[in-house]
Motif scaffolding. Structure first.
Motif, PDB file in Angstrom:
ATOM      1  N   LYS B  51       0.824  -1.206   0.000  1.00  0.00           N
ATOM      2  CA  LYS B  51       0.000   0.000   0.000  1.00  0.00           C
ATOM      3  C   LYS B  51       0.859   1.258   0.000  1.00  0.00           C
ATOM      4  N   SER B  52       0.231   2.366  -0.299  1.00  0.00           N
ATOM      5  CA  SER B  52       0.899   3.654  -0.205  1.00  0.00           C
ATOM      6  C   SER B  52       0.240   4.483   0.891  1.00  0.00           C
ATOM      7  N   ASP B  53       0.964   5.499   1.333  1.00  0.00           N
ATOM      8  CA  ASP B  53       0.425   6.315   2.424  1.00  0.00           C
ATOM      9  C   ASP B  53      -0.916   6.956   2.067  1.00  0.00           C
ATOM     10  N   TYR B  54      -1.094   7.287   0.767  1.00  0.00           N
ATOM     11  CA  TYR B  54      -2.363   7.949   0.435  1.00  0.00           C
ATOM     12  C   TYR B  54      -3.547   7.009   0.518  1.00  0.00           C
ATOM     13  N   GLU B  55      -3.305   5.731   0.749  1.00  0.00           N
ATOM     14  CA  GLU B  55      -4.425   4.804   0.961  1.00  0.00           C
ATOM     15  C   GLU B  55      -4.826   4.731   2.430  1.00  0.00           C
ATOM     16  N   ASN B  56      -4.104   5.431   3.271  1.00  0.00           N
ATOM     17  CA  ASN B  56      -4.505   5.514   4.679  1.00  0.00           C
ATOM     18  C   ASN B  56      -5.856   6.224   4.764  1.00  0.00           C
ATOM     19  N   ASP B  57      -6.745   5.672   5.539  1.00  0.00           N
ATOM     20  CA  ASP B  57      -8.119   6.192   5.604  1.00  0.00           C
ATOM     21  C   ASP B  57      -8.175   7.666   6.005  1.00  0.00           C
ATOM     22  N   PHE B  58      -7.111   8.134   6.658  1.00  0.00           N
ATOM     23  CA  PHE B  58      -7.026   9.547   7.036  1.00  0.00           C
ATOM     24  C   PHE B  58      -7.327  10.460   5.848  1.00  0.00           C
ATOM     25  N   TYR B  59      -6.766  10.127   4.672  1.00  0.00           N
ATOM     26  CA  TYR B  59      -6.905  11.039   3.535  1.00  0.00           C
ATOM     27  C   TYR B  59      -8.287  10.954   2.890  1.00  0.00           C
ATOM     28  N   TYR B  62     -10.549  12.435   6.748  1.00  0.00           N
ATOM     29  CA  TYR B  62     -10.251  13.494   7.703  1.00  0.00           C
ATOM     30  C   TYR B  62     -10.884  14.846   7.332  1.00  0.00           C
ATOM     31  N   PRO B  63     -10.889  15.255   6.047  1.00  0.00           N
ATOM     32  CA  PRO B  63     -11.596  16.512   5.737  1.00  0.00           C
ATOM     33  C   PRO B  63     -13.075  16.447   6.127  1.00  0.00           C
ATOM     34  N   SER B  64     -13.721  15.320   5.876  1.00  0.00           N
ATOM     35  CA  SER B  64     -15.118  15.190   6.292  1.00  0.00           C
ATOM     36  C   SER B  64     -15.234  15.223   7.812  1.00  0.00           C
ATOM     37  N   PHE B  65     -14.309  14.547   8.488  1.00  0.00           N
ATOM     38  CA  PHE B  65     -14.334  14.570   9.951  1.00  0.00           C
ATOM     39  C   PHE B  65     -14.277  16.000  10.460  1.00  0.00           C
TER      40      PHE B  65
ATOM     41  N   ALA C 240      -0.125  18.726  10.948  1.00  0.00           N
ATOM     42  CA  ALA C 240       0.007  19.318   9.608  1.00  0.00           C
ATOM     43  C   ALA C 240       1.324  18.986   8.930  1.00  0.00           C
ATOM     44  N   ILE C 241       2.418  18.926   9.693  1.00  0.00           N
ATOM     45  CA  ILE C 241       3.706  18.651   9.019  1.00  0.00           C
ATOM     46  C   ILE C 241       4.351  17.352   9.488  1.00  0.00           C
ATOM     47  N   THR C 242       3.577  16.494  10.147  1.00  0.00           N
ATOM     48  CA  THR C 242       4.143  15.174  10.456  1.00  0.00           C
ATOM     49  C   THR C 242       4.205  14.348   9.179  1.00  0.00           C
ATOM     50  N   ALA C 243       4.880  13.191   9.259  1.00  0.00           N
ATOM     51  CA  ALA C 243       5.051  12.362   8.061  1.00  0.00           C
ATOM     52  C   ALA C 243       3.695  11.861   7.559  1.00  0.00           C
ATOM     53  N   HIS C 244       3.645  11.559   6.267  1.00  0.00           N
ATOM     54  CA  HIS C 244       2.407  11.052   5.662  1.00  0.00           C
ATOM     55  C   HIS C 244       2.000   9.721   6.301  1.00  0.00           C
ATOM     56  N   GLY C 245       0.717   9.435   6.228  1.00  0.00           N
ATOM     57  CA  GLY C 245       0.226   8.123   6.656  1.00  0.00           C
ATOM     58  C   GLY C 245      -0.134   8.068   8.120  1.00  0.00           C
ATOM     59  N   ASP C 246       0.319   7.009   8.789  1.00  0.00           N
ATOM     60  CA  ASP C 246      -0.044   6.808  10.191  1.00  0.00           C
ATOM     61  C   ASP C 246       0.320   8.009  11.057  1.00  0.00           C
ATOM     62  N   ASP C 247       1.399   8.719  10.721  1.00  0.00           N
ATOM     63  CA  ASP C 247       1.857   9.824  11.572  1.00  0.00           C
ATOM     64  C   ASP C 247       0.827  10.946  11.631  1.00  0.00           C
ATOM     65  N   GLN C 248       0.371  11.407  10.462  1.00  0.00           N
ATOM     66  CA  GLN C 248      -0.652  12.461  10.474  1.00  0.00           C
ATOM     67  C   GLN C 248      -1.913  11.970  11.180  1.00  0.00           C
ATOM     68  N   HIS C 249      -2.278  10.730  10.864  1.00  0.00           N
ATOM     69  CA  HIS C 249      -3.494  10.140  11.404  1.00  0.00           C
ATOM     70  C   HIS C 249      -3.423  10.060  12.940  1.00  0.00           C
ATOM     71  N   ARG C 250      -2.324   9.527  13.450  1.00  0.00           N
ATOM     72  CA  ARG C 250      -2.182   9.322  14.887  1.00  0.00           C
ATOM     73  C   ARG C 250      -2.094  10.659  15.643  1.00  0.00           C
ATOM     74  N   THR C 251      -1.347  11.594  15.064  1.00  0.00           N
ATOM     75  CA  THR C 251      -1.187  12.886  15.727  1.00  0.00           C
ATOM     76  C   THR C 251      -2.527  13.587  15.881  1.00  0.00           C
ATOM     77  N   ALA C 252      -3.319  13.557  14.812  1.00  0.00           N
ATOM     78  CA  ALA C 252      -4.636  14.195  14.881  1.00  0.00           C
ATOM     79  C   ALA C 252      -5.483  13.548  15.975  1.00  0.00           C
ATOM     80  N   MET C 253      -5.437  12.227  16.054  1.00  0.00           N
ATOM     81  CA  MET C 253      -6.281  11.542  17.034  1.00  0.00           C
ATOM     82  C   MET C 253      -5.800  11.773  18.461  1.00  0.00           C
TER      83      MET C 253
END
Lengths: 462, 462, 462
Positions: B51-59, B62-65, C240-253
């Protein structure tokens, strides 16, 4: 007497119902999901083109759409709440005519952008375009704010959206002009259209309402909500329908720097043009936004960050000068009563943006844009047009826009003069009490209300 | 005397601390990052599934959230600030109970949506679901606004979230119903639960506070901020947890057109039902949103744009009629004092949405949805259910929701009657001064405050 | 006399124009599009690395950028509007200095983050960083709010941005510290810098203005707009400037749960520390945000949801205690007049966040982070640092930040004391009328204005 004329009990419901029912019928006959919103078509496309869900245009454009949506409803809506006794009308008529205009725009733009098998395909891009068209109507609303009935506004929206779509079609499809952020199609068109409507609806005795044609402390605070949302989200506005990738990215950034520079020149000019150096909220609320307007055409081009700043810097200066020196002249000499000063925020900066766009286009080259030339200037990339011809067509587009806006505004102005529309008399402009149940609250408001009523009853008695 | 009862010095801190400490302990024992928020698990998944990072559900979400989050805190919070002397309570109790409810909802929904190895996995989707559940509590808050202490509100949230999770589990997991935007789970449930709480907490002498149970000019302006954010972001609300791709895209667009049509019918009905044709801010602030509620179940289905418009159009009409004619009956005959009119905004439009959802579901076919049928109606796609059975289950779900909401609301209402909760007396409802340090400012407020105090001291003296 | 000193007619325009022209020249010489905003470079990269448009950093970060942008202009701007007569200054000087600071920050951070071929490359990440740096200036603005001229504020921004960039460079590039949400670089730095400026600008007779150094009912409502936007979007800020993927996701949560817990402890403490249990809007408006500040460093780490909650819970308690007991001591003993209480919202929670970050970093291991260790702690992952050394460096970073902020604040404070800056006298602080055309509206305001003028004329006559 006035009561009868401005009583909306039949006029407004009839207008709303008839317009909405027409829209519903036309949607039923003509509108369908496009291939990214239709369950069957999208899954077919995914399979046949081996696409993934993240390639659905929703993920490229929906965040920008939501920012644009906020600009339309909160941005424009609250920007106009600066009037002390017209907060309900500002924010809620803005709401009404936007909700109508975005539906009507879907149909008008759909017709003109081309039917597919006799149907209008809709998705997030058409939603953004509908919001854009609505923005143009709201600019015109700014020129006539406080002086029109909701029925007049709905009729204005009906005709303006239609003419907007025609002008947009000529610019983008006939002339192959570029105008992603709408310096011409949205701002120049909306401003000059609205100014002409205001001209035709000229009110010689408007000074009878002048005590309400100004702000109070809290109404200026509400207006700043509008200003800031417009300012913050303008990068999304200009980039919302540019090509994916570098185009959206670059457009947003150009607009960001244009607005920042514009803000500094606005504060500078506001202080400089006041005899005691005191800042004027009208300038901050409006002129600081001119940088977004002026970056509307060239924002997607390789304008460079410094180019964007220079454009914004100039736009702020022009806009404050307009508020200070041109608006009084427009009112006295040309009989154009421009409530919000849309000529200064959208008119002149829109023309500036169109000119900057024409110049920047005429300098386009493959050396600068690389393969990105396809996205920004497809006609140049394909060899159909030279850069200078593209620039020339951009300039022609400005002329066409001005022509359609000025003529259209005059014609529509005369339509709105029909007595059936229920316009308020000159003495009760800028007053929510005409069309709204207004709570009786603080003494200050009570006093104003009382004075309005006294004036009214004096009029009736005389 | 009243002072002692409503003094929150021990009650509120104790309630907050105990609830938060329980939550912290339960989070410590039960909650963990899901595979998209955990550093190790995500990197393992990336590697193993290429997978790639852009497949993380965050993307995807998160804007909808964030839009949903704005609706919860600004939308609901400011919508309720229309009361002249309850702005602090409206926006800040909304803030308090939301901050509590979203934590508690994470736990309750986590339990019922299924544990993984005895743990609750959390990520952006669970955050959206927690915000959704919170929305339901805020709807109930609207029914009892101005008449409850913060301790009562926290207890209401505690029980309502729990029952919400049970109802949601029955609908989505037992009955396999679809309700992505929560016409049933959120709106119908929250409204009827809140109405029953209001019924049990009926105040026979509430007219002692009626002079404060209305708006002033600026409080209506603040309320419009809430209205517009709810209106603008409702497309994100309904689409936030639908399937990726066409589903999110289509749901957002259906909601957009439903709301636009609803706005026109709201303005029309508001003017039509007033003897002088003047628009009523209460209708604009509330009924114009009914189109979002009514598109909550069917929004993700192939409702078609025109279908969405018709639903929104009807929702606006029903909602204004409810405010105008049903609310007084509810209060006089059924003794339900519904401060914000949640029955008109969430109750009836929620039921309408449920019915529209049941009908639309019963018409589902592979011919219309193609392979997208898997996403919208997996049970039909798998052949486990026929379309008509799905529709029937949707209808059953409405019945279950009404049952749990009505019964639950009555029980919780009686719990909230316990004197320890510190409810205000009938004469000091809709008044921030009870629970807040209120600045003494403009004469109007000073006068009101003085009159409250006089009343109070008269009561004490008598 | 006062009029002459505070007349901005030449000072403000000159300052704005000179600063903007310097910026434009430096942008012209030094700044260029980065490889994701430049048409040619992006298309080359797409071709050579076989990338797709959705891999452009715009789609990963632009929604977060817009949330941060709203926090800067609406969040900070409206948070400071709580003062009854300083709404224009709060929101509009916030606007001015932000528009300047983000441009200057682009240059200063660009220099220090490293030039490419002698050029500063800009894109969405640099825009976020510029907004972050601006946030730091706005924190300092909070400490001196109502007591400074716009020229002083622009100079403060000029120097503070420069020092911010130096401190950030030392922390991130020299010490290899992690601080994605800026507990240290933004909050601790901004707070202690601002407190030192306030110390140097100490006004012994500020109680002459104390009648305006408080809120009115509606100004507290406006401030809640700021509070809620900061609260809602803080998850985007920290991620906003953490690494793509789990990092942005986890930080927000993590930030989401930290803020929720913080809100409960804030309400509890606000009620507990009032003798009558009444909640204080100052606490709700500010302390409820401390959970976002305190999660600024560790938010991107594997802090766990429960860890985030505990941090937020403590931050809320510390912050309310600070407002209640420390602020008066700071003012009386240390002569630091901290208008907005930035020490309680940004100072102490920032230090807490730095400590939590140091501890969490020192516990990092490949067992917990898996391959994600590369993203969060690249130096540990590469074996250059041990976890405990990383933790130690985090702690050192806090010390460096405090040192630069305290020293820098003192020096800049003395610069701002220069009479040419046009500071208001002690008797006319917290008053928009000095720098703004203020509409004369409700009696209450009129009275206040009149009383200010009387005081002034008395002063002149004496």
């Amino acid at each position: 007497m006035t009561d009868t004329a401005t009583n909306m009990r039949l006029k407004l419901p009839l207008t709303c119902f008839i317009l909405e029912i027409i829209i519903i019928i036309l949607f039923g006959v003509l509108v369908q999901y496009d291939k990214e919103t239709d369950a069957k078509k999208w899954h077919l496309e995914k399979k046949s083109e081996n696409k993934s869900d993240y390639e659905n245009d929703f993920y490229y454009r929906y965040p920008s759409f939501q920012d644009v949506h906020v600009m339309i409803f909160i941005g424009f809506g609250f920007l106009m709440t600066f009037l002390q006794r017209y907060g309900f009308g500002s924010v809620a008529f803005n709401f009404l005519i936007s909700a109508f205009a975005l539906q009507w725009a879907t149909l008008m733009q759909g017709f003109l952008h081309g039917l597919h098998d006799g149907k209008i395909d809709i998705g997030v891009e058409s939603m953004i375009n509908a919001d854009f068209c609505t923005g143009s109507v709201l600019i015109s609303f700014g020129a006539v704010l406080g002086k029109t009935s909701p029925v007049q506004l709905l009729f204005m929206a009906l005709f303006e959206v239609t003419l907007f779509a025609v002008n947009e079609f000529i610019l983008l499809s006939v002339l192959d002009a570029k105008d992603a952020g709408g310096s011409m199609t949205i701002h120049t068109f909306g401003a000059y259209f609205g100014l002409m409507v205001a001209r035709v609806l000229y009110r010689p005795n408007l000074d009878k309402s002048k005590q309400r044609n100004c702000s109070v402390y809290h109404s200026d605070m509400f207006a700043m909500i509008g200003t800031l949302y417009l300012w913050m989200f303008w990068p999304s506005f200009n980039s919302a329908i540019t090509a994916h990738g570098d185009d959206q990215h670059r457009t947003a950034m150009n607009t960001y720097y244009s607005l920042a520079a514009c803000t500094l020149s606005t504060f500078a000019m506001s202080s400089l043009t006041a005899h005691d150096g005191k800042l004027d909220m009208v300038h901050i609320q409006n002129a600081a936004l001119a940088g977004g307007v002026a970056a509307g055409t060239a924002g997607e081009m390789m304008l460079t960050p410094v180019g964007s700043m220079i454009v914004g810097f100039l736009a702020g200066i022009i806009s404050v000068l307009g508020f200070k020196y041109l608006t009084p002249i427009l009112e006295e000499k040309l009989k154009i009563q421009d409530t919000c000063g849309v000529h200064n925020l959208h008119g002149m900066p829109g023309v500036l943006g169109a000119i900057v766009g024409a110049v920047t286009a005429s300098l386009a080259s493959r050396e600068v844009y690389g393969d990105g030339l396809e996205d920004v200037f497809p006609e140049i990339a394909k060899g159909h047009l030279s850069a200078s011809t593209q620039g020339f067509r951009q300039a022609i587009s400005l002329g066409v826009t001005l022509g359609i806006a000025l003529l259209g505004g005059i014609v529509v102005g005369f339509i709105l003069k029909l007595p059936v529309c229920g316009a308020p008399s000159d003495a009760i402009c800028f007053e929510d009490n005409i069309y709204w149940e207004v709570p009786e609250d603080s003494p200050s408001h009570g006093d104003q209300l009382a004075s309005v009523r006294t004036e009214e009853s004096e009029k009736l008695n005389s």
